[in-house]
Design an enzyme around this catalytic site. Structure first.
Site, PDB file in Angstrom:
ATOM      1  N   PHE A 108      39.518 132.507  64.520  1.00  0.00           N
ATOM      2  CA  PHE A 108      41.021 133.002  64.902  1.00  0.00           C
ATOM      3  C   PHE A 108      41.076 131.732  65.845  1.00  0.00           C
ATOM      4  N   LEU A 155      31.501 129.725  57.796  1.00  0.00           N
ATOM      5  CA  LEU A 155      32.692 130.693  56.911  1.00  0.00           C
ATOM      6  C   LEU A 155      32.696 131.145  56.704  1.00  0.00           C
ATOM      7  N   THR A 156      32.513 132.795  57.080  1.00  0.00           N
ATOM      8  CA  THR A 156      32.627 133.891  56.642  1.00  0.00           C
ATOM      9  C   THR A 156      33.385 134.435  56.115  1.00  0.00           C
ATOM     10  N   ALA A 197      31.562 130.526  67.927  1.00  0.00           N
ATOM     11  CA  ALA A 197      31.269 131.572  66.186  1.00  0.00           C
ATOM     12  C   ALA A 197      30.139 132.549  67.248  1.00  0.00           C
ATOM     13  N   SER A 201      33.056 139.272  65.304  1.00  0.00           N
ATOM     14  CA  SER A 201      33.907 139.514  66.670  1.00  0.00           C
ATOM     15  C   SER A 201      34.826 140.749  66.173  1.00  0.00           C
ATOM     16  N   THR A 222      33.770 137.537  75.834  1.00  0.00           N
ATOM     17  CA  THR A 222      34.681 138.743  75.773  1.00  0.00           C
ATOM     18  C   THR A 222      34.580 139.974  77.182  1.00  0.00           C
ATOM     19  N   ASP A 223      35.858 139.928  77.734  1.00  0.00           N
ATOM     20  CA  ASP A 223      35.763 141.193  78.534  1.00  0.00           C
ATOM     21  C   ASP A 223      34.408 142.515  78.572  1.00  0.00           C
ATOM     22  N   TYR A 275      29.241 144.673  69.071  1.00  0.00           N
ATOM     23  CA  TYR A 275      29.630 143.880  69.231  1.00  0.00           C
ATOM     24  C   TYR A 275      29.126 144.005  70.760  1.00  0.00           C
ATOM     25  N   SER A 301      25.503 142.401  71.895  1.00  0.00           N
ATOM     26  CA  SER A 301      25.533 141.451  71.287  1.00  0.00           C
ATOM     27  C   SER A 301      26.193 140.485  71.966  1.00  0.00           C
ATOM     28  N   LYS A 302      27.070 140.254  72.654  1.00  0.00           N
ATOM     29  CA  LYS A 302      28.093 139.065  73.122  1.00  0.00           C
ATOM     30  C   LYS A 302      27.343 139.131  74.949  1.00  0.00           C
ATOM     31  N   ASN A 328      41.884 140.978  75.010  1.00  0.00           N
ATOM     32  CA  ASN A 328      41.933 141.011  73.838  1.00  0.00           C
ATOM     33  C   ASN A 328      43.310 139.940  73.423  1.00  0.00           C
TER      34      ASN A 328
HETATM   35  P1  NAD Z   1      36.648 134.984  64.123  1.00  0.00           P
HETATM   36  O1  NAD Z   1      36.200 135.914  63.768  1.00  0.00           O
HETATM   37  O2  NAD Z   1      37.790 134.949  63.818  1.00  0.00           O
HETATM   38  O3  NAD Z   1      35.947 133.635  63.797  1.00  0.00           O
HETATM   39  C1  NAD Z   1      34.755 133.540  64.112  1.00  0.00           C
HETATM   40  C2  NAD Z   1      34.467 132.938  64.027  1.00  0.00           C
HETATM   41  O4  NAD Z   1      32.950 132.662  63.709  1.00  0.00           O
HETATM   42  C3  NAD Z   1      34.487 132.448  61.746  1.00  0.00           C
HETATM   43  O5  NAD Z   1      34.961 131.038  61.545  1.00  0.00           O
HETATM   44  C4  NAD Z   1      33.246 132.093  61.007  1.00  0.00           C
HETATM   45  O6  NAD Z   1      33.017 132.197  60.206  1.00  0.00           O
HETATM   46  C5  NAD Z   1      32.456 131.615  62.358  1.00  0.00           C
HETATM   47  N1  NAD Z   1      31.034 132.117  62.334  1.00  0.00           N
HETATM   48  C6  NAD Z   1      30.339 133.783  61.944  1.00  0.00           C
HETATM   49  N2  NAD Z   1      29.166 133.315  62.144  1.00  0.00           N
HETATM   50  C7  NAD Z   1      28.790 132.419  61.580  1.00  0.00           C
HETATM   51  C8  NAD Z   1      27.405 131.371  62.368  1.00  0.00           C
HETATM   52  N3  NAD Z   1      26.424 132.049  62.160  1.00  0.00           N
HETATM   53  N4  NAD Z   1      27.315 130.009  62.107  1.00  0.00           N
HETATM   54  C9  NAD Z   1      28.441 129.196  61.717  1.00  0.00           C
HETATM   55  N5  NAD Z   1      30.202 130.567  62.090  1.00  0.00           N
HETATM   56  C10 NAD Z   1      29.590 131.022  61.923  1.00  0.00           C
HETATM   57  O7  NAD Z   1      36.562 135.525  65.941  1.00  0.00           O
HETATM   58  P2  NAD Z   1      37.681 135.355  67.098  1.00  0.00           P
HETATM   59  O8  NAD Z   1      37.846 135.939  67.097  1.00  0.00           O
HETATM   60  O9  NAD Z   1      38.260 133.453  66.401  1.00  0.00           O
HETATM   61  O10 NAD Z   1      36.762 134.933  68.050  1.00  0.00           O
HETATM   62  C11 NAD Z   1      36.190 133.395  68.670  1.00  0.00           C
HETATM   63  C12 NAD Z   1      34.938 133.884  70.019  1.00  0.00           C
HETATM   64  O11 NAD Z   1      35.553 134.010  70.900  1.00  0.00           O
HETATM   65  C13 NAD Z   1      34.619 134.826  69.525  1.00  0.00           C
HETATM   66  O12 NAD Z   1      32.753 134.175  70.062  1.00  0.00           O
HETATM   67  C14 NAD Z   1      34.923 136.263  70.503  1.00  0.00           C
HETATM   68  O13 NAD Z   1      33.310 136.635  70.771  1.00  0.00           O
HETATM   69  C15 NAD Z   1      35.087 135.722  71.526  1.00  0.00           C
HETATM   70  N6  NAD Z   1      36.714 136.680  72.207  1.00  0.00           N
HETATM   71  C16 NAD Z   1      37.554 137.040  71.029  1.00  0.00           C
HETATM   72  C17 NAD Z   1      38.627 137.511  71.297  1.00  0.00           C
HETATM   73  C18 NAD Z   1      39.302 138.386  70.610  1.00  0.00           C
HETATM   74  O14 NAD Z   1      40.537 138.614  70.830  1.00  0.00           O
HETATM   75  N7  NAD Z   1      39.678 137.992  69.299  1.00  0.00           N
HETATM   76  C19 NAD Z   1      38.349 137.892  73.009  1.00  0.00           C
HETATM   77  C20 NAD Z   1      37.342 137.294  73.566  1.00  0.00           C
HETATM   78  C21 NAD Z   1      36.247 136.365  73.214  1.00  0.00           C
HETATM   79  O1  DAU Z   2      38.379 142.154  74.506  1.00  0.00           O
HETATM   80  C1  DAU Z   2      38.418 141.512  73.926  1.00  0.00           C
HETATM   81  C2  DAU Z   2      37.864 141.465  72.655  1.00  0.00           C
HETATM   82  O2  DAU Z   2      38.892 142.379  72.072  1.00  0.00           O
HETATM   83  C3  DAU Z   2      37.267 140.278  71.289  1.00  0.00           C
HETATM   84  O3  DAU Z   2      36.123 140.279  72.805  1.00  0.00           O
HETATM   85  C4  DAU Z   2      37.100 141.132  69.938  1.00  0.00           C
HETATM   86  O4  DAU Z   2      36.695 140.689  69.493  1.00  0.00           O
HETATM   87  C5  DAU Z   2      37.962 141.583  69.603  1.00  0.00           C
HETATM   88  O5  DAU Z   2      37.762 142.250  68.270  1.00  0.00           O
HETATM   89  C6  DAU Z   2      38.883 142.296  70.505  1.00  0.00           C
HETATM   90  O6  DAU Z   2      38.531 143.753  70.221  1.00  0.00           O
HETATM   91  P1  DAU Z   2      39.338 145.509  70.043  1.00  0.00           P
HETATM   92  O7  DAU Z   2      38.314 146.006  69.626  1.00  0.00           O
HETATM   93  O8  DAU Z   2      40.157 145.390  71.135  1.00  0.00           O
HETATM   94  O9  DAU Z   2      40.368 145.509  68.893  1.00  0.00           O
HETATM   95  P2  DAU Z   2      40.779 145.714  68.139  1.00  0.00           P
HETATM   96  O10 DAU Z   2      42.130 144.930  67.485  1.00  0.00           O
HETATM   97  O11 DAU Z   2      40.310 145.962  66.262  1.00  0.00           O
HETATM   98  O12 DAU Z   2      41.847 146.777  68.710  1.00  0.00           O
HETATM   99  C7  DAU Z   2      42.097 146.627  69.509  1.00  0.00           C
HETATM  100  C8  DAU Z   2      42.623 148.260  69.879  1.00  0.00           C
HETATM  101  O13 DAU Z   2      43.624 148.956  68.615  1.00  0.00           O
HETATM  102  C9  DAU Z   2      41.683 148.999  70.541  1.00  0.00           C
HETATM  103  O14 DAU Z   2      41.300 149.978  71.052  1.00  0.00           O
HETATM  104  C10 DAU Z   2      41.182 149.683  69.395  1.00  0.00           C
HETATM  105  C11 DAU Z   2      42.336 150.001  68.096  1.00  0.00           C
HETATM  106  N1  DAU Z   2      42.989 149.631  67.002  1.00  0.00           N
HETATM  107  C12 DAU Z   2      42.622 149.551  66.323  1.00  0.00           C
HETATM  108  C13 DAU Z   2      42.810 148.859  64.575  1.00  0.00           C
HETATM  109  C14 DAU Z   2      41.726 148.262  63.777  1.00  0.00           C
HETATM  110  C15 DAU Z   2      43.382 150.831  66.595  1.00  0.00           C
HETATM  111  O15 DAU Z   2      44.398 151.619  66.953  1.00  0.00           O
HETATM  112  N2  DAU Z   2      43.729 150.924  64.532  1.00  0.00           N
HETATM  113  C16 DAU Z   2      43.256 150.106  64.042  1.00  0.00           C
HETATM  114  O16 DAU Z   2      43.608 149.593  63.020  1.00  0.00           O
END
Ligand code: NAD
Ligand code: DAU
Length: 370
Positions: A13, A37-38, A84, A87, A135-136, A161, A164-165, A190
């Site tokens: 993403f 490509l998980t 990567a 997440s 991440t926060d 999660y 691990s971060k 988020n």
């Molecule tokens: P995502 O799950 O959408 O994408 C993760 C990508 O990493 C995928 O393309 C997957 O195929 C790849 N991947 C997973 N395991 C791998 C491996 N072993 N080797 C190579 N590639 C691998 O995640 P995202 O939401 O895009 O998050 C990206 C980064 O940002 C992560 O490090 C996450 O912790 C961090 N982050 C995400 C959010 C959020 O809201 N989504 C917020 C803050 C930080």
């Molecule tokens: O804060 C940053 C993080 O935000 C990132 O590090 C993570 O990778 C990312 O997945 C995200 O984590 P959250 O757990 O906050 O995101 P999620 O979209 O899973 O959930 C957002 C909020 O909504 C959380 O309080 C849980 C709630 N939720 C989530 C889902 C999937 C629901 O109420 N219903 C749902 O079905």
């Protein structure tokens, strides 16, 4: 000077949005994506760039040290942007193992490969940069009146999660302190926007509503997140990479704290409005209540809460703002509208990324056909 970037997780993403952003802004740079490509990674996210040969794709795992080293050498990588990861918090609660493997071990393998490529004869390669995307959630949960997280908030990760971060952040810090690597870390809130896998709150609500499936709100839905439009996150990372080449940490937030239930209601209101103003949507999504003049909000269902659910996250973005002049450009209203419209316009993308087993899982959980 053109740069040679390695973007890990660039088919996911945020990584995918970042690759699009970077290729548009810096067409002379070489961008190499390394992605396993998980279930969360999709070539379709990069299809237009790959077709136009605007970036290169290496299918592989960041824990594969020989592969990572050969990519660093072959493409003369001078900038690593490390997205990567596993997440999704719910998946980490169901099975933490992959999170330790990819997020902790994978980050350490990447750091070690960079050390061996960039540190020679007692000197680090000038200008080489390692940026770690975090991440926060590493800071734990806030009470309603607590001040937002700053870069010096203590680490208190609550989910597997987040733990691990936190581990990956500590390894980056240790490589800076012990070996003299120059590295930056961003701890973001988020994200939401295009190419978001429909397991996370906002895209799941959009896709479920379009299918007339229930919209699962965990517990009372009063949990608070700080919502950051993904393009604003990408711009923040761009500024960090263009900023002083010194090790530093930046919190990145959207200045947009909202309760989950309010987010879900806003998504529903946007969908209701789009169905009213675009009559063809009813034929495309006949199972959506809005196709029959009924609000999508009627699908909201309070379900069992997430284990150990963090109540509130909030970011103090002062350091990023004062050091690098970066501010979010989207409000929640404008970002959500863009996101809903993107999902309505990119049905083939989200149908394509949801493989058969995931579609079946969604149908089993929330009703309807797979
Ligand atoms: P995502 O799950 O959408 O994408 C993760 C990508 O990493 C995928 O393309 C997957 O195929 C790849 N991947 C997973 N395991 C791998 C491996 N072993 N080797 C190579 N590639 C691998 O995640 P995202 O939401 O895009 O998050 C990206 C980064 O940002 C992560 O490090 C996450 O912790 C961090 N982050 C995400 C959010 C959020 O809201 N989504 C917020 C803050 C930080
Ligand atoms: O804060 C940053 C993080 O935000 C990132 O590090 C993570 O990778 C990312 O997945 C995200 O984590 P959250 O757990 O906050 O995101 P999620 O979209 O899973 O959930 C957002 C909020 O909504 C959380 O309080 C849980 C709630 N939720 C989530 C889902 C999937 C629901 O109420 N219903 C749902 O079905």
């Amino acid at each position: 000077m053109p740069r040679n970037l390695l973007v890990t997780g660039g088919a996911g993403f945020i990584g995918g949005n970042f690759v699009h952003h970077w290729c548009a802004r810096y067409p002379d740079d070489r961008v190499v994506v390394l992605d396993a490509l998980t279930y969360a990674g999709n070539r379709a996210t990069l299809a237009s760039l790959l077709d136009a040969r605007r970036c290169e794709f290496v299918h592989g795992d960041i824990t594969d040290r020989p592969l990572v080293s050969s990519v660093l050498e072959r493409y003369r990588i001078d900038t690593v942007v490390h997205f990567a990861a596993e997440s999704h918090v719910d998946r980490s609660i169901a099975d933490p193992t992959a999170f330790v493997h990819t997020n902790v071990l994978g980050t350490q393998v990447l750091l070690e490969a960079c050390r061996s490529a960039w540190y020679q004869n007692g000197v680090w390669q000038a200008g080489a940069r390692f940026h770690h995307v975090s991440t926060d959630e590493v800071y734990g949960s806030l009470g309603p009146d607590d001040s937002p997280f700053t870069e010096s908030s203590p680490y208190a990760p609550n989910s597997p999660y987040a733990a691990s971060k936190a581990g990956s952040d500590h390894f980056v810090r240790a490589y800076v302190h012990t070996y003299g690597l120059t590295a930056t870390i961003s701890n973001a809130s988020n994200n939401y926007g295009p190419y978001h896998f429909p397991e996370k709150l906002i895209p799941l609500m959009i896709v479920n509503a379009l299918h007339g499936r229930r919209l699962p709100v965990y517990g009372d839905g009063q949990q608070i997140r700080d919502w950051l439009y993904v393009a604003d996150h990408c711009r923040a990372i761009e500024h960090i990479l263009n900023g002083p080449n010194v090790s530093d940490t930046f919190n990145v937030g959207g200045r947009a704290e909202h309760r989950n239930l309010d987010i879900v209601r806003q998504v529903c209101a946007l969908l209701d409005e789009r169905f009213r103003s675009t009559p063809t949507l009813a034929a495309r999504f006949p199972d959506c209540p809005a196709a029959h003049g009924i609000s999508c909000a009627t699908l909201v269902a309070h379900v069992e809460d997430r284990r150990g659910h963090d109540r509130r996250y909030a970011i103090d973005p002062t350091h990023l703002s004062t050091q690098l002049g970066v501010e979010p450009q989207e409000t929640l209203e404008s970002g959500l509208a863009r996101t809903v419209d993107w999902f309505l316009d990119h049905e083939s993308w989200w149908r394509g990324v949801m493989d058969g087993s995931y579609r079946q899982w969604i149908a089993d959980q929330y009703g309807g056909t797979a």
